[in-house]
Write a protein that holds these residues in place. Structure first.
Motif: not given
Length: 194
Positions: A60-61, A99, A101, A141, A143, A174-175
């Motif tokens: 998670k970036t 996630w 971002a 940003q 969850d 992203d995730e």
């Protein structure tokens, strides 16, 4: 057998109804552990820069300009990500964690299920807007969580855009994690008969 308050019960019929009410199952609970989704189970349609492995790699970036996982542009109005659990591996899913971002509430999604990857049915989650505060656990940003009522076990699940678009910033997936219901709920008491 514990029945709770019984004051005022005067007939056998009332006693039976009270006993059966007290013995209902608590119903299935959501697992606290994410379901093991692999890249080979995922496919995308109308999602730019779709890389299935990045959606489930646990990272998670902050993404690049075209995102990690996939990117929804401002002109995209019908993006779909499909999860195929495989033959004989149907699951009763009930929660999704995204996630996101780049926070935006422009894209609104529904969670749907199918047994043939052709005919799809909505769950009770039809207005999932990752980036909107109603779904955010951490704001901005982070969850974004959506849940729905149990609809039984199915092989295919998907998140599909039902309104909006990628917005002026675009929308980055992203995730993404999926969670299943536990198989059964525990009974509260032993049911009476007679």
């Amino acid at each position: 057998v514990k029945l709770g308050k019984t004051t005022g019960l005067t007939s056998g019929t009332q006693m039976k109804l009270k006993a059966e009410w007290a013995n209902q199952s608590s119903g299935p609970a959501l697992s606290g552990t994410k379901f093991n989704v692999t890249a080979g189970m995922l496919s995308g349609s109308n999602l730019s820069s779709f890389v299935a492995s990045e959606i489930v790699d646990g990272s998670k970036t902050e993404p690049g300009s075209q995102g990690r996982g996939f990117f929804v542009s401002s002109g995209t109005t019908n993006g779909v990500m499909t999860l195929d659990l495989g033959n004989g591996n149907a699951q009763t899913l009930g929660k999704i964690s995204v996630w996101c971002a780049i926070a935006t509430s422009a894209a609104v999604w529904a969670i749907q299920y199918s047994d043939n990857n052709s005919s799809w049915t909505n769950t009770t989650l039809t207005n999932f807007a990752p980036g909107a505060s109603a779904f955010s656990q951490s704001g901005g940003q982070g969850d974004f969580i959506g849940t729905w009522d149990s609809v039984g076990a199915h092989r295919y699940w998907r998140m599909t855009m039902v309104s909006g678009n990628g917005g002026s910033q675009g929308w980055v997936g992203d995730e993404i994690e999926w969670y299943a219901f536990e198989s059964t709920g525990a009974a509260k008491e032993t049911r009476l008969h007679g």
